[in-house]
Design an enzyme around this catalytic site. Structure first.
Site, PDB file in Angstrom:
ATOM      1  N   ASP A  49      -3.962  -6.968   5.067  1.00  0.00           N
ATOM      2  CA  ASP A  49      -4.864  -7.894   5.746  1.00  0.00           C
ATOM      3  C   ASP A  49      -4.767  -9.309   5.165  1.00  0.00           C
ATOM      4  OD1 ASP A  49      -5.995  -6.125   7.613  1.00  0.00           O
ATOM      5  OD2 ASP A  49      -7.189  -5.196   6.028  1.00  0.00           O
ATOM      6  N   ASN A 107       0.855  -1.193   0.000  1.00  0.00           N
ATOM      7  CA  ASN A 107       0.000   0.000   0.000  1.00  0.00           C
ATOM      8  C   ASN A 107       0.889   1.241   0.000  1.00  0.00           C
ATOM      9  OD1 ASN A 107       0.506   0.881   2.866  1.00  0.00           O
ATOM     10  ND2 ASN A 107      -0.244  -1.206   3.196  1.00  0.00           N
TER      11      ASN A 107
HETATM   12  O1  PMT Z   1       2.931   6.040   6.510  1.00  0.00           O
HETATM   13  P1  PMT Z   1       2.302   7.360   6.087  1.00  0.00           P
HETATM   14  O2  PMT Z   1       2.418   7.609   4.612  1.00  0.00           O
HETATM   15  O3  PMT Z   1       2.807   8.512   6.903  1.00  0.00           O
HETATM   16  O4  PMT Z   1       0.716   7.237   6.355  1.00  0.00           O
HETATM   17  C1  PMT Z   1       0.252   7.131   7.667  1.00  0.00           C
HETATM   18  C2  PMT Z   1      -0.958   6.174   7.755  1.00  0.00           C
HETATM   19  C3  PMT Z   1      -2.121   6.763   6.998  1.00  0.00           C
HETATM   20  C4  PMT Z   1      -0.598   4.803   7.177  1.00  0.00           C
HETATM   21  C5  PMT Z   1      -1.284   6.039   9.289  1.00  0.00           C
HETATM   22  O5  PMT Z   1      -1.614   7.295   9.821  1.00  0.00           O
HETATM   23  C6  PMT Z   1      -2.426   5.060   9.543  1.00  0.00           C
HETATM   24  O6  PMT Z   1      -3.587   5.414   9.519  1.00  0.00           O
HETATM   25  N1  PMT Z   1      -2.066   3.767   9.801  1.00  0.00           N
HETATM   26  C7  PMT Z   1      -3.041   2.658   9.922  1.00  0.00           C
HETATM   27  C8  PMT Z   1      -3.487   2.317   8.557  1.00  0.00           C
HETATM   28  C9  PMT Z   1      -4.371   1.083   8.512  1.00  0.00           C
HETATM   29  O7  PMT Z   1      -4.014   0.190   7.794  1.00  0.00           O
HETATM   30  O8  PMT Z   1      -5.426   1.065   9.247  1.00  0.00           O
HETATM   31  P2  PMT Z   1      -6.388  -0.238   9.330  1.00  0.00           P
HETATM   32  O9  PMT Z   1      -7.711   0.332   9.526  1.00  0.00           O
HETATM   33  O10 PMT Z   1      -6.219  -1.172   8.188  1.00  0.00           O
HETATM   34  O11 PMT Z   1      -5.851  -1.005  10.602  1.00  0.00           O
HETATM   35  C10 PMT Z   1      -6.248  -0.622  11.906  1.00  0.00           C
HETATM   36  C11 PMT Z   1      -5.139  -0.880  12.893  1.00  0.00           C
HETATM   37  O12 PMT Z   1      -4.863  -2.292  12.961  1.00  0.00           O
HETATM   38  C12 PMT Z   1      -3.819  -0.213  12.572  1.00  0.00           C
HETATM   39  O13 PMT Z   1      -3.254   0.214  13.795  1.00  0.00           O
HETATM   40  C13 PMT Z   1      -2.971  -1.338  11.954  1.00  0.00           C
HETATM   41  O14 PMT Z   1      -1.586  -1.138  12.221  1.00  0.00           O
HETATM   42  C14 PMT Z   1      -3.503  -2.544  12.687  1.00  0.00           C
HETATM   43  N2  PMT Z   1      -3.459  -3.811  11.919  1.00  0.00           N
HETATM   44  C15 PMT Z   1      -4.250  -3.978  10.830  1.00  0.00           C
HETATM   45  C16 PMT Z   1      -4.220  -5.196  10.168  1.00  0.00           C
HETATM   46  C17 PMT Z   1      -3.405  -6.227  10.638  1.00  0.00           C
HETATM   47  N3  PMT Z   1      -3.357  -7.413  10.015  1.00  0.00           N
HETATM   48  N4  PMT Z   1      -2.629  -6.040  11.708  1.00  0.00           N
HETATM   49  C18 PMT Z   1      -2.648  -4.843  12.373  1.00  0.00           C
HETATM   50  O15 PMT Z   1      -1.934  -4.693  13.351  1.00  0.00           O
END
Ligand code: PMT
Length: 409
Positions: free
Chosen positions: A279, A210
């Site tokens: 994911d 991503n």
């Molecule tokens: O890196 P940059 O370009 O500065 O951008 C920053 C960002 C937008 C990536 C950052 O601010 C951000 O929002 N990071 C989380 C992005 C994300 O993938 O969110 P999510 O909704 O998919 O996941 C939610 C949370 O679960 C996150 O804390 C993620 O790290 C965690 N996660 C998700 C999936 C997974 N398999 N394991 C996880 O730990």
């Protein structure tokens, strides 16, 4: 890297003979890594010229409340928002009096009122003026309002007297300014941070990933280190250089990030998952580059472990903070993640239209069981410092509650 790397320092200069040292100060602030902008009061210009300060600071000097160059006519607000810290050196008795009164009758006093950044003053004046009860009362007022006071030093003064009132040397002022960013809020604690994207290989040259640049996660890790924490940064593939003052573990896939996190999570007091984690991953990764063939092919994907949820599910879990990148229904979706993943805090950011991923700015909604706090759009390093301050407060409250509960048990 210097002690003030990437920090934006607004240097205010007021009228006093010590203003000649401000040129050396601006140069040393830049040598320490800071970006410097200068605001001069009218009387400061009698002691040193704006042209000199422009040459040493590398930026045009601001002197007027409303200038022809300002796009908005609100230069004091623009500069107040730009600054990570405001340092007024030298600060004259008259300026300190006006600051203590909360006046906004020139650009420098107005932006000091308008800024949310820390403000530091380095007084310089005749000993009698410094020890005068009026000046001392003003200093008390300023200290009570959390204005940082650097000096003054003692010694020979320009007026021929010997005593308190000397501007501290530029080298001392640089060290003290750097200290504004070392809050000590997380002294003695270990913070584990994930950052960047993950890469799930399809074959040796292709993969699922991503647009995360790692900027937000690295800024959070640096802010935690500046607050005194021992920081372990687990980073997916990014183009960013390794930050100083922390342990960095570079990984590629989600499984590797998961394993690195669990190898260190037992020593962590706080876990912050900023990484944009894939994911799903391909069920199989081809050992050789896949050849073009059929018109249509299927990619079989399997779910990756959820790193954040697995940390929050530990029996002795650290204070667990997640990020939520959302395109719509930000608050509602983030609250769902807070509950489903059993987090202590979730930081929601809007993504898309150039926001969140890759850009240098971001904005956050911090949501936990007790409410919601908005951190408006700002540079990621500035936002990260505000976030670490927020997390530190929440962590210490949670610790107190736990100790009280253990005391009752
Ligand atoms: O890196 P940059 O370009 O500065 O951008 C920053 C960002 C937008 C990536 C950052 O601010 C951000 O929002 N990071 C989380 C992005 C994300 O993938 O969110 P999510 O909704 O998919 O996941 C939610 C949370 O679960 C996150 O804390 C993620 O790290 C965690 N996660 C998700 C999936 C997974 N398999 N394991 C996880 O730990």
């Amino acid at each position: 890297m210097g002690t003030l790397t990437n920090k934006r320092i607004l240097l205010g200069i007021t009228g006093g003979i010590a203003a000649y040292k401000s040129a050396d100060l601006a140069r040393r602030l830049r040598d320490a890594g800071a970006e410097v902008r200068v605001v001069m009061t009218r009387t400061a210009q009698d002691f040193i010229t704006p042209l000199t300060m422009q040459a040493v600071s590398g930026s045009p000097v601001h002197v007027e409340m409303v200038s022809a160059e300002s796009k908005t006519g609100m230069e004091h607000i623009e500069l107040a928002r730009w600054a990570d810290a405001v340092l007024v050196a030298p600060a004259s008795a008259d300026f300190l009096a006006r600051l203590a009164q909360g006046r906004a009758d020139d650009l420098l006093t107005a932006l000091c009122l308008a800024t949310s950044a820390p403000v530091a003053v380095a007084p310089a004046m005749n000993t009698q003026m410094w020890t005068n009860p009026a000046t001392q009362a003003n200093m008390l007022t300023l200290r009570r309002r959390a204005v940082h006071v650097f000096g003054p030093g003692e010694g020979d003064l320009a007026c021929g007297e010997v005593g308190a009132g000397r501007l501290l040397e530029p080298v001392e002022l640089v060290t003290l300014t750097a200290g504004l960013f070392a809050t000590g809020e997380l002294d003695g604690l270990t913070v584990l941070v994930t950052a960047g994207p993950t890469w799930e290989a399809i074959d040796p040259v292709r993969g699922i990933t991503n647009k995360s640049s790692g900027k937000m996660g690295y800024a959070v890790a640096e802010a935690a280190a500046a607050a005194g924490a021992k920081v372990i940064l687990v980073s997916g593939p990014t183009a960013l250089p390794d930050p100083e003052r922390m342990q960095i573990i570079r990984v590629t896939s989600t499984q590797e990030m998961h394993d690195a996190v669990h190898a260190h999570v037992r020593e962590a007091h706080i876990f912050i998952g900023v990484a944009a984690v894939a994911d799903y991953r391909p069920v199989e990764s081809a050992p050789q580059k896949l050849k073009k063939g059929a018109e249509r092919i299927m990619l079989d994907l399997v779910k990756n472990p959820d790193i954040l949820a697995s940390v929050a599910a530990l029996e002795r879990k650290p204070f667990t903070v997640g990020f939520a990148a959302e395109t719509d229904n930000i608050e509602q979706n983030a609250r769902q993640k807070l509950t489903e993943k059993r987090l202590d805090l979730v930081c929601a950011n809007r993504v898309g239209d150039g926001l969140g991923f890759e850009s240098d700015t971001n904005s956050l909604l911090l949501i936990d069981a007790s409410g919601i706090t908005e951190l408006p759009a700002a540079a990621k390093d500035k936002l990260a410092r505000a976030l670490i301050h927020h997390i530190s407060g929440k962590y210490h409250v949670a610790q107190e509650r736990q100790q009280q509960a253990e005391g009752r048990a």
